[in-house]
Enzyme design. Structure first.
Site, PDB file in Angstrom:
ATOM      1  CD  GLU A  75     -71.922 -46.555  38.137  1.00  0.00           C
ATOM      2  OE1 GLU A  75     -71.872 -45.803  39.105  1.00  0.00           O
ATOM      3  OE2 GLU A  75     -71.400 -46.274  37.034  1.00  0.00           O
TER       4      GLU A  75
ATOM      5  CE  LYS B  26     -70.777 -46.570  34.069  1.00  0.00           C
ATOM      6  NZ  LYS B  26     -69.914 -45.453  34.114  1.00  0.00           N
TER       7      LYS B  26
ATOM      8  NE  ARG C 291     -74.735 -31.734  45.320  1.00  0.00           N
ATOM      9  CZ  ARG C 291     -73.592 -31.310  44.807  1.00  0.00           C
ATOM     10  NH1 ARG C 291     -73.536 -30.998  43.536  1.00  0.00           N
ATOM     11  NH2 ARG C 291     -72.526 -31.165  45.546  1.00  0.00           N
TER      12      ARG C 291
ATOM     13  CB  CYS D 128     -75.740 -33.719  50.888  1.00  0.00           C
ATOM     14  SG  CYS D 128     -75.492 -35.102  51.991  1.00  0.00           S
TER      15      CYS D 128
ATOM     16  CG  HIS E  90     -51.306 -65.182  36.136  1.00  0.00           C
ATOM     17  ND1 HIS E  90     -50.189 -65.979  36.216  1.00  0.00           N
ATOM     18  CD2 HIS E  90     -51.291 -64.655  34.891  1.00  0.00           C
ATOM     19  CE1 HIS E  90     -49.510 -65.909  35.079  1.00  0.00           C
ATOM     20  NE2 HIS E  90     -50.171 -65.112  34.250  1.00  0.00           N
TER      21      HIS E  90
ATOM     22  CD  GLU F 206     -66.673 -46.535  32.619  1.00  0.00           C
ATOM     23  OE1 GLU F 206     -65.974 -46.568  33.645  1.00  0.00           O
ATOM     24  OE2 GLU F 206     -67.746 -45.915  32.559  1.00  0.00           O
TER      25      GLU F 206
ATOM     26  CE  LYS G 299     -73.024 -37.630  37.021  1.00  0.00           C
ATOM     27  NZ  LYS G 299     -72.697 -38.790  36.184  1.00  0.00           N
TER      28      LYS G 299
ATOM     29  CG  ASN H  82     -72.777 -31.247  50.526  1.00  0.00           C
ATOM     30  OD1 ASN H  82     -72.381 -32.370  50.797  1.00  0.00           O
ATOM     31  ND2 ASN H  82     -72.489 -30.647  49.393  1.00  0.00           N
ATOM     32  N   GLY H  83     -71.465 -32.150  53.600  1.00  0.00           N
ATOM     33  CA  GLY H  83     -70.054 -32.274  53.954  1.00  0.00           C
ATOM     34  C   GLY H  83     -69.880 -33.198  55.140  1.00  0.00           C
TER      35      GLY H  83
ATOM     36  CD1 TRP I 193     -75.172 -41.201  48.624  1.00  0.00           C
ATOM     37  CD2 TRP I 193     -73.513 -40.774  50.049  1.00  0.00           C
ATOM     38  NE1 TRP I 193     -74.297 -42.251  48.569  1.00  0.00           N
ATOM     39  CE2 TRP I 193     -73.262 -42.020  49.432  1.00  0.00           C
ATOM     40  CE3 TRP I 193     -72.590 -40.305  50.996  1.00  0.00           C
ATOM     41  CZ2 TRP I 193     -72.147 -42.795  49.711  1.00  0.00           C
ATOM     42  CZ3 TRP I 193     -71.476 -41.079  51.268  1.00  0.00           C
ATOM     43  CH2 TRP I 193     -71.258 -42.301  50.636  1.00  0.00           C
TER      44      TRP I 193
HETATM   45  O1  M6R Z   1     -67.145 -36.349  39.028  1.00  0.00           O
HETATM   46  P1  M6R Z   1     -66.032 -37.311  38.902  1.00  0.00           P
HETATM   47  O2  M6R Z   1     -65.705 -37.651  37.512  1.00  0.00           O
HETATM   48  O3  M6R Z   1     -64.785 -36.880  39.645  1.00  0.00           O
HETATM   49  O4  M6R Z   1     -66.544 -38.641  39.602  1.00  0.00           O
HETATM   50  C1  M6R Z   1     -65.713 -39.735  39.780  1.00  0.00           C
HETATM   51  C2  M6R Z   1     -66.522 -40.960  40.111  1.00  0.00           C
HETATM   52  O5  M6R Z   1     -67.221 -40.793  41.294  1.00  0.00           O
HETATM   53  C3  M6R Z   1     -67.521 -41.308  39.002  1.00  0.00           C
HETATM   54  O6  M6R Z   1     -66.883 -41.446  37.773  1.00  0.00           O
HETATM   55  C4  M6R Z   1     -68.254 -42.627  39.328  1.00  0.00           C
HETATM   56  O7  M6R Z   1     -67.362 -43.691  39.296  1.00  0.00           O
HETATM   57  C5  M6R Z   1     -69.416 -42.828  38.350  1.00  0.00           C
HETATM   58  N1  M6R Z   1     -70.628 -42.996  39.081  1.00  0.00           N
HETATM   59  C6  M6R Z   1     -69.274 -44.033  37.517  1.00  0.00           C
HETATM   60  O8  M6R Z   1     -70.337 -44.183  36.645  1.00  0.00           O
END
Ligand code: M6R
Length: 600
Positions: free
Chosen positions: A484, A481, A27, A2, A500, A477, A595, A99-100, A73
């Site tokens: 998401e 990527k 956000r 948010c 396994h 990773e 984000k 926000n929160g 969000w």
């Molecule tokens: O701001 P941060 O690095 O603490 O965020 C952690 C995760 O939320 C962030 O890396 C998330 O997994 C990304 N969207 C991945 O691309």
């Protein structure tokens, strides 16, 4: 999660708020709203969807010098127009953005608001109704605001309008980020300086449990007891062009391309006059005092932490554990006698990581934050900070922050190693320079990655990433990527672990993306590829020069074996990008995500 903005001054606030929200859309972006206030009262415009949808319904003719805005969000209540902020009290006197997460909202509802019919399913509406209730019982707005805040459990960044006082925005914060921006004849409120860079670069940080009374000429900060607090502003060192897409179709692509530049900037920022890499002696001492390092992070930052563990253990010979922050929070392992905590967070605001930081600080342990955002909560609250210097990362999918985190971790490991008298058989400055050049080669090979993406991922429902050792971590990773942003179900596995269980999922045509950048496990990972091919998989092998075979789909340039994650991730970033593009997904704002994850 948010984003909040507020403006009070002499200009019309609508456009400033909308522009600010556009900058904060990273956000959260399931719904949005603004409330503007003038002598005729408050008008609220809100809509499900993006800021662009909100823009369409804002009445151009309304002129107001005061306003607040929000991009959401969803936590409590589905994304909808009704649940979108701002929320108003039943009387219409108070209007609030939040926000929160208010953890005790249900208890407060039962205890104080039995007779009130709530319009939304949000926790936020409870706050605005409570303020109204206390004012009806005789409190001033400020008193009611303060009283309400003392009842709230959880996290909040709040901006409140009172229709009977159109010269003020009431602001408060606890755990969720919020800044006040200063102007000559106006003041602003924002979750992130980026939002209001359009009007000011002067900001005042707010601390938890502070209240701020913002008028167009004054910013009065107080604690919950009403004591005045004075704090100097700082200049937000952000370049407006850093937060624009320029000619790029997506921020993600721009940020992938920025990686060579970020590498060079990191080398420069961490080099002393003699050309040696250096970090604050305090941090080196803390590394040397520790008998074990605990890296705490989430998502992509966690994946960078896994690579960092290899660096610190192999170069500096200090044992390291890497933990997912949300797990560590309630499932803390037995700690060593002298632990040092390293928090890795691009945003510096991740609530799960912050929860752990607060805990370990209370236990008396030292903490270092590695972050991209100077002055962020995790940076402020840790003992030490190392910055990423990656520039703002706007796309939800993290790319340049990941490689920056790995580069900074390599520097931390190298400097610690040297301070312990350990000789490394390579010069990290040179090796990172080679990495930066290799990154450029990969960024220039976009067409090839688009083709690979089309060949392997255009119709598939799922995909696997395999690797061994450091390649396994990069595979994790890569899988994150891909899933998401393209919504293809993707998982990363250690090559040896396949048989396994996971190999049962391999069917005719299942894409298996294998990383083969490590000489020591090259034959084993290629053996794993043969196993999946024998069961029908469609293999895409990404190897490194010197280890290549004819069956490989792409060969990355040769770099130091420990540093391969810095470049082997780029093909994975790019094939994920093109997979999302081919599927017409919203690359920069994938569904259900935000984000910075500022709620636990
Ligand atoms: O701001 P941060 O690095 O603490 O965020 C952690 C995760 O939320 C962030 O890396 C998330 O997994 C990304 N969207 C991945 O691309």
């Amino acid at each position: 999660m948010c984003g909040i903005v507020g403006y009070i001054g002499s200009q019309d606030s609508k456009e400033i708020l909308l522009k600010g929200l556009e900058k904060l859309e990273y956000r959260g972006y399931d719904s949005a709203g603004i409330a503007v206030m003038n002598d005729n009262g408050v008008q609220v415009f809100k809509e499900k969807g993006r800021i662009a949808d909100l823009r369409n319904i804002v009445d151009e003719d309304v002129m107001a010098n005061t306003g607040i805005g929000h991009t959401r969000w969803a936590t409590h209540g589905v994304p909808s127009k009704v649940n979108a902020h701002p929320h108003q009290s039943t009387s219409g006197r108070f209007t609030l953005v939040h926000n929160g997460v208010i953890e005790n909202y249900d208890i407060l509802k039962r205890e104080y608001l039995q007779g009130v019919t709530l319009k939304s399913d949000t926790d936020t509406e409870i706050i605005v109704q409570l303020i109204d209730l206390f004012v009806n019982e005789g409190s001033t707005t400020e008193e009611a605001f303060r009283k309400t805040l003392t009842l709230l459990k959880g996290s909040y960044a709040l901006a409140l309008l009172d229709v009977e006082n159109n010269e003020t925005i009431f602001v408060a914060k606890n755990k969720s980020p919020l800044l006040v921006g200063l102007g000559e004849t106006f003041n602003v409120v924002a979750s992130d300086a980026m939002a209001m860079l359009q009007v000011t670069d002067q900001y005042v940080e707010l601390m938890d449990k502070e209240i701020v009374i913002v008028t167009k000429n004054e910013v009065k900060i107080q604690n919950l007891n009403g004591d005045d607090i004075s704090r100097d502003p700082y200049t937000a060192e952000l370049d407006a062009s850093d937060i624009e897409k320029g000619t790029y179709p997506h921020y993600m692509l721009k940020e992938i391309d920025e990686q060579p530049l970020v590498m060079r900037k990191i080398i420069q920022k961490y080099q002393n006059d003699r050309g040696d890499l250096t970090i604050d002696q305090e941090i080196v001492d803390a590394m040397n005092d520790a008998d074990r390092i605990y890296i705490i992070a989430a998502g992509t930052s966690y994946h960078a932490g896994l690579v960092g563990k290899q660096f610190i253990e192999k170069m500096a010979k200090v044992p390291v554990e890497v933990h997912i922050s949300s797990e560590f929070g309630y499932n803390m392992p037995l700690l060593s006698e002298k632990p040092l905590f390293i928090f890795i967070s691009q945003s510096g605001e991740t609530a799960d990581s912050r929860g752990v930081l607060v805990n370990v600080k209370e236990m008396g342990h030292k903490a270092l934050t590695i972050t991209n955002v100077q002055g962020s909560t995790l940076s402020r609250e840790a003992d030490y900070t190392l910055l990423l210097y990656a520039g703002p990362e706007i796309a939800v999918a993290s790319t340049k922050a990941y490689t920056a985190q790995i580069a900074v971790l390599s520097i931390l490991a190298e400097v610690t190693a040297k301070s312990r008298g350990i000789d490394l058989d390579f010069n990290l400055v040179q090796e990172l320079g080679i990495v930066a050049n290799a990154m450029e080669v990969l960024c220039d090979a976009k067409e090839e990655f688009e083709e690979i993406s089309r060949k392997f991922l255009s119709t598939t429902r799922n995909a696997f990433f395999i690797g061994r050792g450091i390649d396994f971590y990069v595979g994790l990773e890569g899988a994150l990527k891909l899933k998401e942003i393209s919504y293809i179900q993707a998982e990363g596995f250690a090559g040896g672990e396949l048989k396994h269980g996971t190999i049962a999922l391999i069917e005719n045509g299942t894409p298996v993306i294998a990383l083969a950048t490590q000489e020591s496990v090259n034959l084993s990972i290629r053996g794993n590829v043969k196993e999946v091919v024998a069961r029908g998989a469609n293999p895409c092998i990404i190897s490194m020069k010197g280890l290549e075979t004819e069956e490989d789909s792409f060969i990355i340039p040769e770099v130091n074996g420990l540093l391969t994650p810095l470049i082997s991730v780029i093909p994975l970033q790019l094939i994920s990008y093109y997979a999302a593009l081919h599927r017409e997904c919203d690359v920069d704002k994938p569904r259900n995500l935000a984000k910075s994850v500022t709620v636990e």
